[in-house]
Every structure is written in structure tokens, then in C-alpha cells.
Design an enzyme around this catalytic site. Structure first.
Site, mmCIF file in Angstrom:
data_model
loop_
_atom_site.group_PDB
_atom_site.id
_atom_site.type_symbol
_atom_site.label_atom_id
_atom_site.label_comp_id
_atom_site.label_asym_id
_atom_site.label_seq_id
_atom_site.Cartn_x
_atom_site.Cartn_y
_atom_site.Cartn_z
ATOM 1 C CG ASP A 122 -1.798 1.245 1.226
ATOM 2 O OD1 ASP A 122 -2.728 1.266 0.398
ATOM 3 O OD2 ASP A 122 -1.560 2.198 2.002
ATOM 4 C CE1 TYR A 149 0.433 7.836 3.031
ATOM 5 C CE2 TYR A 149 0.934 5.583 2.403
ATOM 6 C CZ TYR A 149 0.062 6.516 2.926
ATOM 7 O OH TYR A 149 -1.181 6.108 3.356
ATOM 8 C CE LYS A 158 -3.687 4.815 0.457
ATOM 9 N NZ LYS A 158 -2.364 4.691 1.049
ATOM 10 C CG HIS A 186 -4.582 9.833 0.366
ATOM 11 N ND1 HIS A 186 -3.225 9.717 0.257
ATOM 12 C CD2 HIS A 186 -4.867 9.437 1.617
ATOM 13 C CE1 HIS A 186 -2.727 9.261 1.388
ATOM 14 N NE2 HIS A 186 -3.707 9.089 2.233
HETATM 15 N N1 NDP Z 1 -5.802 5.999 3.413
HETATM 16 C C1 NDP Z 1 -5.340 6.701 4.417
HETATM 17 O O1 NDP Z 1 -5.722 7.856 4.640
HETATM 18 C C2 NDP Z 1 -4.354 6.089 5.336
HETATM 19 C C3 NDP Z 1 -3.699 4.938 4.976
HETATM 20 N N2 NDP Z 1 -2.776 4.370 5.810
HETATM 21 C C4 NDP Z 1 -2.090 3.141 5.343
HETATM 22 O O2 NDP Z 1 -2.289 2.120 6.319
HETATM 23 C C5 NDP Z 1 -1.037 1.623 6.767
HETATM 24 C C6 NDP Z 1 -1.135 1.129 8.189
HETATM 25 O O3 NDP Z 1 -1.538 2.144 9.075
HETATM 26 P P1 NDP Z 1 -0.546 2.809 10.135
HETATM 27 O O4 NDP Z 1 -0.997 4.170 10.374
HETATM 28 O O5 NDP Z 1 0.835 2.627 9.686
HETATM 29 O O6 NDP Z 1 -0.849 2.029 11.473
HETATM 30 P P2 NDP Z 1 -0.734 0.509 11.948
HETATM 31 O O7 NDP Z 1 -1.954 0.247 12.749
HETATM 32 O O8 NDP Z 1 -0.374 -0.382 10.841
HETATM 33 O O9 NDP Z 1 0.452 0.604 12.997
HETATM 34 C C7 NDP Z 1 1.781 0.755 12.571
HETATM 35 C C8 NDP Z 1 2.670 0.810 13.786
HETATM 36 O O10 NDP Z 1 2.527 -0.381 14.552
HETATM 37 C C9 NDP Z 1 3.780 -0.983 14.798
HETATM 38 N N3 NDP Z 1 3.605 -2.433 14.615
HETATM 39 C C10 NDP Z 1 3.504 -3.096 13.432
HETATM 40 N N4 NDP Z 1 3.342 -4.410 13.644
HETATM 41 C C11 NDP Z 1 3.334 -4.596 14.982
HETATM 42 C C12 NDP Z 1 3.208 -5.741 15.799
HETATM 43 N N5 NDP Z 1 3.056 -6.948 15.281
HETATM 44 N N6 NDP Z 1 3.254 -5.562 17.139
HETATM 45 C C13 NDP Z 1 3.420 -4.323 17.674
HETATM 46 N N7 NDP Z 1 3.554 -3.201 16.948
HETATM 47 C C14 NDP Z 1 3.508 -3.336 15.595
HETATM 48 C C15 NDP Z 1 4.730 -0.413 13.772
HETATM 49 O O11 NDP Z 1 6.028 -0.250 14.325
HETATM 50 P P3 NDP Z 1 7.308 -1.000 13.612
HETATM 51 O O12 NDP Z 1 7.423 -0.431 12.236
HETATM 52 O O13 NDP Z 1 8.433 -0.614 14.514
HETATM 53 O O14 NDP Z 1 6.995 -2.461 13.635
HETATM 54 C C16 NDP Z 1 4.121 0.928 13.398
HETATM 55 O O15 NDP Z 1 4.684 1.978 14.137
HETATM 56 C C17 NDP Z 1 -0.108 2.834 6.564
HETATM 57 O O16 NDP Z 1 1.255 2.479 6.643
HETATM 58 C C18 NDP Z 1 -0.585 3.323 5.222
HETATM 59 O O17 NDP Z 1 -0.052 2.505 4.195
HETATM 60 C C19 NDP Z 1 -2.551 4.904 7.053
HETATM 61 C C20 NDP Z 1 -3.165 6.055 7.451
HETATM 62 C C21 NDP Z 1 -4.113 6.749 6.634
HETATM 63 O O1 NHF Z 2 -2.321 8.136 4.567
HETATM 64 C C1 NHF Z 2 -2.107 9.008 5.381
HETATM 65 C C2 NHF Z 2 -1.082 8.924 6.383
HETATM 66 O O2 NHF Z 2 -1.109 9.919 7.371
HETATM 67 C C3 NHF Z 2 -1.401 11.208 6.968
HETATM 68 C C4 NHF Z 2 -1.152 12.248 8.021
HETATM 69 O O3 NHF Z 2 -2.151 12.345 8.966
HETATM 70 C C5 NHF Z 2 -2.779 11.146 6.474
HETATM 71 O O4 NHF Z 2 -3.188 12.420 6.088
HETATM 72 C C6 NHF Z 2 -2.881 10.245 5.313
HETATM 73 O O5 NHF Z 2 -4.184 9.893 5.107
#
Ligand code: NDP
Ligand code: NHF
Length: 318
Positions: free
Chosen positions: A49, A54, A83, A116
Site C-alpha cells: 500500500d 508518502y 493514492k 486519498h
Molecule cells: N488511506 C489513508 O488515509 C491512510 C492509509 N494508511 C495506510 O495504512 C497503513 C497502516 O496504518 P498505520 O498508520 O501505519 O498504522 P498501523 O496500525 O499499521 O500501525 C503501525 C505501527 O505499529 C507498529 N507495529 C507493526 N506491527 C506490529 C506488531 N506486530 N506488534 C506491535 N507493533 C507493531 C509499527 O512499528 P514497527 O514499524 O516498529 O513495527 C508501526 O509503528 C499505513 O502504513 C498506510 O499505508 C494509514 C493512514 C491513513
Molecule cells: O495516509 C495518510 C497517512 O497519514 C497522513 C497524516 O495524517 C494522512 O493524512 C494520510 O491519510
């Protein structure tokens, strides 16, 4: 409930139900996402993703290129999502934004392109265009016009599927009603602390696959407020984990898969990247799913407060 490793999209394509998230909140060390994607592909991930926003798609592209050259995967085995950012919502800007992403990724097409956010900012290269007072400069492109730009990208063979992200049910319906090509997937924040049930079911009933972002509730986020629950520390999650010989993260992720969701946990740690894929040898009973459902606190991690005064701000409705 058994869960499948892939879901069939209306286009006929299959999307792997576990993908790797690549958002690093700008704190990512150089090469972090390159190493994460390389490792993920090595241990079996086939879904990545990404987003223009990003600013790390060059690293993703490098990891994909090397994995193909080394014979680990073929391009056709991989499902890549990107996105279109808020600054490219004019119909003809959508394709240009995608072309930039493709060039960064080193790909000729992506498998899925998402809008997005339903919110538009002033067009241009600055992801957060601001006026002299530091306020974001909004734009007011019709989301239906942006969607026509998405359909143009399918026509131009630059993406196989198109979809939405962070749209509420009213906005989803507006797109469905006006679309020539329907949205295949919507990406929403979903985890046991934010079950988002109404919107998830609204979309699933309309044949739109739902991807849960922040599936772990982004446990170590810098903006976590004092007193907010920590999903992976919740007693029921820890107790189910120890009873089943899994980790708290695996319980949370498995629960989401059993709701028919696609999940995209982000990790840069090789051990956790592997852990987050090992979800197919355990099962939560109906009663255990109910216990997990009781964790819902409507706790949104990505509030996007910067856009709260935009007329298309999505989070005031389900
Ligand atoms: N469409 C949108 O607006 C958005 C999309 N996204 C997408 O969704 C993805 C995932 O969401 P995200 O916000 O990153 O949050 P997550 O819920 O995936 O959490 C990520 C965090 O959790 C930690 N983590 C990962 N695996 C584990 C585990 N098994 N045990 C404990 N901790 C863990 C990671 O640390 P570490 O790396 O140290 O393991 C990282 O800091 C994003 O990376 C992005 O691609 C996110 C936000 C908004
Ligand atoms: O994918 C994303 C990751 O985080 C950003 C910062 O808040 C968001 O805006 C975005 O949707």
C-alpha cells in the site's frame, strides 16, 4: 470463520487480504521502507500500500525492481496500490499525479488507484499549500469530476482498479450514482477501537472491498493522548493471545480478517513483518469476536483536523 488469502474484486482481479503499509510519518530513516518492502516480499507479502503523499515510492519501487530481478516475484504476482493526493483533484490532474507515482515506483501500471481524501487543496506540488497566515488553501473540485479523472486512468491502462479512501457513506453513494466505472475498494480506518461498522457494511453490501488502515490502531503514534486506550494492551486481546499462542497484534489482525476486511499493517521490523502475515493458522470463535467487538470506542487516530472546515470533511457522518 475461515478467511481467504485473496478477495475477488468486481473487475475480476484478486487482492491479497494482507498487505504492507508504507506510511512512516516522515520519521522513517532513509532506506527504511526499501528494506521493509524487500523483506515483506521475501517472506510472502504480495500487496503493498503506497501513496504519492508518502514521499517514499522511490524506495518501494527499488525494492520491487530488485525483487523482480532476483527472481523472487514477477510483476503480475504483486498487487500495488497508490493514492491521488488532495492537490490533484482536477479531472486532468488526476492522471498526471498517477503518472508521477508510476515514475517513482518504476511501474507501468498500478493494480489500484484510490482518491486519498474527498477534500481538495490548491493544485500543485506542495502537499500542504498554505496562505500567509499558515492556513491550508482549500480547493473545491467536485468529487464526481475527480472520479471522472480516475476513470480516465483505467481507460489509459495506468491502473487496473479504482477506489476511494476516507469517504463517508453519502460521498460513496454520490460516486456510485455518477460512476461509469464503480469503485472496487475503499480504504478506511478500522480496528477494534474504531469498528466503523455502519460504513464498512454499507460498502461491503454494495460490493466494494474494504481495506482497514491503521489496523493496529497505530500503537506507537507520537500524538497519542494521555488516557487513550492502547489496543495491544487491552486485557481481552492479551488474554486471547496467550490462550491461542499468538501475539496481541495477530489477534487484532485476525479479528479484522474475520470481518471480511483487507488489512495493511505497517512495520519496518523483519520480525513484525513476518508476524503480521502469520494469521491463517488460528481462528476466533463467534463469542471471541463478540468480545473483540465490545472494545469499540469510536477512537479515530487519523482525524485530519487540518481539513475539518472543508465542506467535504468526511468524519462528521458515517
Ligand atoms: N488511506 C489513508 O488515509 C491512510 C492509509 N494508511 C495506510 O495504512 C497503513 C497502516 O496504518 P498505520 O498508520 O501505519 O498504522 P498501523 O496500525 O499499521 O500501525 C503501525 C505501527 O505499529 C507498529 N507495529 C507493526 N506491527 C506490529 C506488531 N506486530 N506488534 C506491535 N507493533 C507493531 C509499527 O512499528 P514497527 O514499524 O516498529 O513495527 C508501526 O509503528 C499505513 O502504513 C498506510 O499505508 C494509514 C493512514 C491513513
Ligand atoms: O495516509 C495518510 C497517512 O497519514 C497522513 C497524516 O495524517 C494522512 O493524512 C494520510 O491519510
Amino acid at each position: 470463520m475461515p478467511v481467504s488469502r485473496e478477495l475477488q474484486l468486481p473487475s475480476g482481479d484478486k487482492i491479497p487480504t494482507v498487505g504492507l503499509g508504507t506510511w512512516t510519518v516522515w520519521q522513517g530513516a532513509e532506506g527504511e521502507i526499501y528494506r521493509a518492502v524487500k523483506e515483506a516480499i521475501k517472506v510472502g507479502y504480495r500487496h503493498i500500500d503506497c501513496a504519492w503523499f508518502y514521499k517514499n515510492q522511490g524506495e518501494v519501487g527499488q525494492a520491487i525492481k530488485e525483487s523482480i530481478e532476483e527472481g523472487t516475484i514477477k510483476r503480475e504476482d504483486l498487487f500495488v496500490t497508490t493514492k491521488v493526493w488532495n492537490t490533484a483533484h482536477r479531472r486532468d490532474a488526476v492522471k498526471e499525479n498517477l503518472k508521477q507515482s508510476l515514475s517513482q515506483l518504476g511501474l507501468s501500471y498500478v493494480n489500484l488507484l484510490l482518491v486519498h481524501y474527498p477534500i481538495s487543496f490548491k493544485d500543485g506540488d506542495d502537499p500542504y499549500p498554505k496562505d500567509n497566515d499558515g492556513n491550508i488553501i482549500f480547493a473545491y473540485h467536485d468529487i464526481v469530476d475527480t472520479w471522472k479523472g480516475m476513470e480516465d486512468c483505467i481507460d489509459a491502462d495506468l491502473t487496473r482498479n479504482i477506489g476511494l479512501s476516507n469517504f463517508n457513506h453519502l460521498q460513496v453513494q454520490r460516486i456510485i450514482d455518477a460512476s461509469r466505472i464503480r469503485p472496487s475498494v475503499i480504504q478506511l480506518e478500522v480496528n477494534p477501537l474504531l469498528s466503523n461498522t455502519q460504513l464498512v457494511e454499507y460498502c461491503q453490501k454494495r460490493d466494494i472491498g474494504v481495506t482497514a488502515y491503521a489496523p493496529l490502531g497505530f500503537p506507537n503514534r507520537s500524538w497519542k493522548k494521555k488516557g487513550e486506550p492502547d489496543l495491544l494492551e487491552e486485557p481481552v486481546v492479551k488474554q486471547l493471545a496467550s490462550a491461542k499462542g499468538k501475539t496481541p497484534a495477530q489477534i487484532v489482525l485476525r479479528c479484522l480478517l474475520q470481518r471480511g476486511l483487507i488489512i495493511i499493517p505497517k512495520s519496518s521490523s523483519p520480525a513484525r513483518i513476518k508476524e503480521n502475515l502469520e494469521l491463517f493458522d488460528t481462528e476466533l470463535s463467534e463469542d471471541e469476536m463478540k468480545q473483540m467487538a465490545a472494545l469499540d470506542r469510536n477512537l479515530r487516530v487519523y482525524v485530519d483536523s487540518i481539513s475539518a472546515s472543508h465542506p467535504e470533511y468526511p468524519f462528521n457522518d458515517f
